[in-house]
Motif scaffolding. Structure first.
Motif, PDB file in Angstrom:
ATOM      1  N   VAL A 120      10.810   0.547  -6.484  1.00 55.36           N
ATOM      2  CA  VAL A 120      11.689   0.748  -7.639  1.00 55.36           C
ATOM      3  C   VAL A 120      11.112   0.078  -8.887  1.00 55.36           C
ATOM      4  CG1 VAL A 120      13.961   0.203  -8.586  1.00 55.36           C
ATOM      5  CG2 VAL A 120      13.760   1.021  -6.234  1.00 55.36           C
ATOM      6  N   ASN A 121      10.637  -1.168  -8.748  1.00 57.13           N
ATOM      7  CA  ASN A 121      10.109  -1.884  -9.918  1.00 57.13           C
ATOM      8  C   ASN A 121       8.818  -1.259 -10.435  1.00 57.13           C
ATOM      9  OD1 ASN A 121      12.196  -3.731  -9.229  1.00 57.13           O
ATOM     10  ND2 ASN A 121      11.057  -5.354 -10.226  1.00 57.13           N
ATOM     11  N   THR A 122       7.987  -0.767  -9.529  1.00 55.12           N
ATOM     12  CA  THR A 122       6.749  -0.116  -9.966  1.00 55.12           C
ATOM     13  C   THR A 122       7.067   1.156 -10.744  1.00 55.12           C
ATOM     14  OG1 THR A 122       5.554  -0.985  -8.047  1.00 55.12           O
ATOM     15  CG2 THR A 122       4.563   0.866  -9.206  1.00 55.12           C
ATOM     16  N   ALA A 123       7.969   1.970 -10.218  1.00 53.85           N
ATOM     17  CA  ALA A 123       8.360   3.203 -10.911  1.00 53.85           C
ATOM     18  C   ALA A 123       8.986   2.891 -12.265  1.00 53.85           C
ATOM     19  CB  ALA A 123       9.344   3.995 -10.044  1.00 53.85           C
ATOM     20  N   MET A 124       9.812   1.848 -12.318  1.00 50.30           N
ATOM     21  CA  MET A 124      10.442   1.468 -13.580  1.00 50.30           C
ATOM     22  C   MET A 124       9.414   0.960 -14.583  1.00 50.30           C
ATOM     23  SD  MET A 124      13.510  -1.311 -14.134  1.00 50.30           S
ATOM     24  CE  MET A 124      14.435  -0.546 -12.796  1.00 50.30           C
ATOM     25  N   GLY A 125       8.470   0.143 -14.078  1.00 48.91           N
ATOM     26  CA  GLY A 125       7.439  -0.391 -14.965  1.00 48.91           C
ATOM     27  C   GLY A 125       6.542   0.691 -15.534  1.00 48.91           C
ATOM     28  N   VAL A 126       6.155   1.646 -14.697  1.00 49.43           N
ATOM     29  CA  VAL A 126       5.289   2.740 -15.154  1.00 49.43           C
ATOM     30  C   VAL A 126       6.024   3.639 -16.141  1.00 49.43           C
ATOM     31  CG1 VAL A 126       4.080   4.827 -14.399  1.00 49.43           C
ATOM     32  CG2 VAL A 126       3.856   2.713 -13.088  1.00 49.43           C
ATOM     33  N   SER A 127       7.275   3.941 -15.852  1.00 55.78           N
ATOM     34  CA  SER A 127       8.030   4.843 -16.731  1.00 55.78           C
ATOM     35  C   SER A 127       8.371   4.205 -18.073  1.00 55.78           C
ATOM     36  CB  SER A 127       9.325   5.278 -16.036  1.00 55.78           C
ATOM     37  OG  SER A 127      10.169   4.172 -15.805  1.00 55.78           O
ATOM     38  N   SER A 128       8.351   2.871 -18.143  1.00 55.16           N
ATOM     39  CA  SER A 128       8.715   2.188 -19.391  1.00 55.16           C
ATOM     40  C   SER A 128       7.511   1.714 -20.196  1.00 55.16           C
ATOM     41  CB  SER A 128       9.625   0.997 -19.077  1.00 55.16           C
ATOM     42  OG  SER A 128       8.972   0.063 -18.236  1.00 55.16           O
ATOM     43  N   ASP A 180       9.156  12.398 -14.595  1.00 52.74           N
ATOM     44  CA  ASP A 180      10.621  12.396 -14.558  1.00 52.74           C
ATOM     45  C   ASP A 180      11.141  13.316 -13.463  1.00 52.74           C
ATOM     46  OD1 ASP A 180      10.731  10.623 -16.635  1.00 52.74           O
ATOM     47  OD2 ASP A 180      10.875  12.175 -18.190  1.00 52.74           O
ATOM     48  N   THR A 181      10.467  14.428 -13.250  1.00 52.35           N
ATOM     49  CA  THR A 181      10.900  15.381 -12.226  1.00 52.35           C
ATOM     50  C   THR A 181      10.823  14.763 -10.834  1.00 52.35           C
ATOM     51  OG1 THR A 181      10.084  17.207 -13.588  1.00 52.35           O
ATOM     52  CG2 THR A 181      10.508  17.669 -11.259  1.00 52.35           C
ATOM     53  N   LEU A 182       9.683  14.113 -10.543  1.00 57.20           N
ATOM     54  CA  LEU A 182       9.538  13.462  -9.243  1.00 57.20           C
ATOM     55  C   LEU A 182      10.535  12.325  -9.077  1.00 57.20           C
ATOM     56  CD1 LEU A 182       5.694  13.222  -8.553  1.00 57.20           C
ATOM     57  CD2 LEU A 182       7.413  14.393  -7.180  1.00 57.20           C
ATOM     58  N   ARG A 183      10.767  11.597 -10.170  1.00 51.33           N
ATOM     59  CA  ARG A 183      11.704  10.474 -10.104  1.00 51.33           C
ATOM     60  C   ARG A 183      13.107  10.967  -9.754  1.00 51.33           C
ATOM     61  NH1 ARG A 183       9.960   8.310 -14.189  1.00 51.33           N
ATOM     62  NH2 ARG A 183      11.457   8.893 -15.808  1.00 51.33           N
ATOM     63  N   ILE A 191       3.840   4.442  -8.725  1.00 45.78           N
ATOM     64  CA  ILE A 191       3.066   4.904  -9.889  1.00 45.78           C
ATOM     65  C   ILE A 191       3.243   6.407 -10.081  1.00 45.78           C
ATOM     66  CG2 ILE A 191       0.726   5.231 -10.783  1.00 45.78           C
ATOM     67  CD1 ILE A 191      -0.016   2.585  -9.421  1.00 45.78           C
ATOM     68  N   VAL A 192       3.119   7.155  -8.988  1.00 47.60           N
ATOM     69  CA  VAL A 192       3.249   8.615  -9.077  1.00 47.60           C
ATOM     70  C   VAL A 192       4.650   8.998  -9.542  1.00 47.60           C
ATOM     71  CG1 VAL A 192       3.230  10.759  -7.755  1.00 47.60           C
ATOM     72  CG2 VAL A 192       1.463   9.038  -7.355  1.00 47.60           C
ATOM     73  N   VAL A 193       5.655   8.356  -8.972  1.00 49.04           N
ATOM     74  CA  VAL A 193       7.045   8.661  -9.336  1.00 49.04           C
ATOM     75  C   VAL A 193       7.333   8.256 -10.772  1.00 49.04           C
ATOM     76  CG1 VAL A 193       9.445   8.040  -8.855  1.00 49.04           C
ATOM     77  CG2 VAL A 193       7.900   8.544  -6.965  1.00 49.04           C
ATOM     78  N   PHE A 215       0.812  -1.215   0.000  1.00 50.52           N
ATOM     79  CA  PHE A 215       0.000   0.000   0.000  1.00 50.52           C
ATOM     80  C   PHE A 215       0.851   1.273   0.000  1.00 50.52           C
ATOM     81  CE2 PHE A 215      -3.348  -2.807   2.049  1.00 50.52           C
ATOM     82  CZ  PHE A 215      -4.096  -2.899   0.885  1.00 50.52           C
ATOM     83  N   ILE A 216       2.095   1.160   0.444  1.00 53.03           N
ATOM     84  CA  ILE A 216       2.980   2.330   0.403  1.00 53.03           C
ATOM     85  C   ILE A 216       3.707   2.412  -0.931  1.00 53.03           C
ATOM     86  CG2 ILE A 216       5.073   3.354   1.381  1.00 53.03           C
ATOM     87  CD1 ILE A 216       4.234   2.309   4.096  1.00 53.03           C
ATOM     88  N   ALA A 217       4.305   1.294  -1.351  1.00 59.00           N
ATOM     89  CA  ALA A 217       5.243   1.317  -2.477  1.00 59.00           C
ATOM     90  C   ALA A 217       4.555   1.446  -3.832  1.00 59.00           C
ATOM     91  CB  ALA A 217       6.111   0.062  -2.453  1.00 59.00           C
ATOM     92  N   VAL A 218       3.435   0.752  -4.044  1.00 56.43           N
ATOM     93  CA  VAL A 218       2.806   0.766  -5.371  1.00 56.43           C
ATOM     94  C   VAL A 218       2.257   2.156  -5.722  1.00 56.43           C
ATOM     95  CG1 VAL A 218       0.923  -0.178  -6.766  1.00 56.43           C
ATOM     96  CG2 VAL A 218       2.351  -1.711  -5.407  1.00 56.43           C
ATOM     97  N   PRO A 219       1.454   2.805  -4.854  1.00 50.72           N
ATOM     98  CA  PRO A 219       0.987   4.161  -5.214  1.00 50.72           C
ATOM     99  C   PRO A 219       2.129   5.152  -5.418  1.00 50.72           C
ATOM    100  CG  PRO A 219      -0.297   3.284  -3.391  1.00 50.72           C
ATOM    101  CD  PRO A 219       0.858   2.357  -3.579  1.00 50.72           C
ATOM    102  N   ILE A 220       3.130   5.114  -4.518  1.00 54.31           N
ATOM    103  CA  ILE A 220       4.259   6.040  -4.684  1.00 54.31           C
ATOM    104  C   ILE A 220       5.022   5.718  -5.962  1.00 54.31           C
ATOM    105  CG2 ILE A 220       6.471   6.777  -3.711  1.00 54.31           C
ATOM    106  CD1 ILE A 220       5.297   6.401  -0.947  1.00 54.31           C
TER     107      ILE A 220
END
Length: 369
Positions: free
Chosen positions: A250-258, A191-194, A185-187, A178-183
């Motif tokens: 990390v994987n969620t942010a990478m998956g969303v950004s790609s 690119d700026t947030l990331r 996705i947003v990140v 519940f913490i990592a997946v929403p954050i």
């Protein structure tokens, strides 16, 4: 004549085979072809490797036991004389309770501890039932009077300990989810947030579970100051979740950004809202990487749980292992090895469960170990 009989037998064999195939086809049963190579790889080789492991373990344990015996007999000979050394040697040979080694237990000793722990579970379970029946009337009156019921405070069984650890790790895993997946996705969407949050991830991701425990302990004990309840479970699962969430983040942010830009463009053409774009386009495309992160998170959570339970004095496997180590009883080492196998087997099963869920919900059906 013999040739005619052989031909008839061959014809009967062919007819029997064709009839069997027709019967299997009628009931839509496919014949199973068990090739020797498949049996060898999938069944025989694993069994042989297990037997080899147990054999090496048995030989090694006996060698370590003999080394300790030789040392102690030699020391008795030097300090007390030949009679004392002979007496100690005879005591070890008889395998009495007073003459036990404190080294790696043999497979038979570990198996004996498994039986002991199972028997203890049923004894403790019966004690709990007797306690509940004995205090049922009193507790009914206490509840009617608005008082807390009397609860069983005896020692937990090994099964109860395992269930406590599972409850803690699942609570920590859900917190991480519940913490990592929403954050993530947003990140991943910015690119700026990331770039802004990358330092935070890189600094806190390698922090030891012991440090996370201490940080959570500082916060929780202040938030729940004045409370008389046991906070060990709360501290444990929060520490586990914070320590294990980074792979999912990390994987969620990478998956969303790609995510393929064509999918994003299609969402724009269809004029999907922000939430619709996330749930209908981005999340389905990111699921393989997200689930890879979740599998790693669950594995890390199960690993760090042992250290955190020990520190938090939570009645789980971590505390069980530490107490047996401190106890120093004749079967303590064997019980520690039992706990080690239980921890490993549960960790493997948790990973398999996550893989099954990943294959069930993901477009990528070829995910493997």
């Amino acid at each position: 004549m013999k040739q005619s009989v052989a031909v008839n037998k061959a014809e009967q064999h062919v007819k029997w085979t064709e009839g069997l195939k027709a019967l299997l086809s009628k009931f839509k049963i496919k014949p199973i072809k068990l090739e020797f190579n498949t049996i060898l790889k999938k069944l025989i080789v694993p069994i042989l490797s297990i037997a080899a492991f147990i054999g090496i373990w048995h030989v090694g344990a006996n060698a370590l036991r003999q080394r300790e015996i030789d040392f102690r007999v030699e020391k008795a000979l030097t300090d007390q004389g030949q009679a004392a050394a002979d007496e100690l040697k005879a005591c070890f040979a008889a395998k009495t309770a007073s003459c036990q080694t404190n080294t790696l237990p043999s497979p038979s000793q570990v198996w004996s501890s498994v039986s002991t722990l199972i028997d203890d579970h049923y004894v403790i379970k019966q004690d709990k039932l007797d306690f509940i029946n004995k205090t049922a009337a009193v507790n009914a009156k206490r509840v009617q009077a608005g008082q807390e019921p009397i609860i069983y405070t005896g020692r937990p069984s090994f099964i109860d300990i395992v269930l406590t650890s599972l409850k803690t790790v699942f609570a920590g895993f859900l917190l991480a989810l519940f913490i990592a997946v929403p954050i993530g996705i947003v990140v991943g969407l910015s690119d700026t947030l990331r770039n802004a949050i990358n330092w935070f991830i890189q600094v806190f991701k390698p922090v030891s579970p012991v440090v996370w425990y201490l940080l959570v302990f500082m916060i929780v004990k202040t938030l729940l100051i004045g409370s008389s309840s046991d906070n060990s479970f709360v501290i444990s699962f929060i520490s586990v979740g914070l320590c294990a969430m980074w792979a999912t983040l990390v994987n969620t942010a990478m998956g969303v950004s790609s995510v393929d830009k064509d999918y994003i463009n299609v969402a724009k053409v269809l004029k999907l809202g922000a939430l619709q774009k996330v749930f209908k386009v981005i999340l389905p495309s990111s699921l393989p990487l997200i689930f890879t992160g979740l599998r790693i998170t669950l594995s890390v959570a199960w690993m760090v749980l042992i250290a955190i339970e020990l520190l938090a004095q939570s009645p789980g496997l971590g505390l069980f292992v530490w107490e047996e180590f401190q106890n120093g009883a004749n079967d303590s080492n064997s019980k520690i090895i039992v706990a080690m196998f239980v921890i490993g087997i549960i960790g493997f099963l948790l990973d398999r469960i996550m893989l099954i869920i990943q294959n069930a919900v993901s477009f990528n059906k070829n995910a493997t170990a």
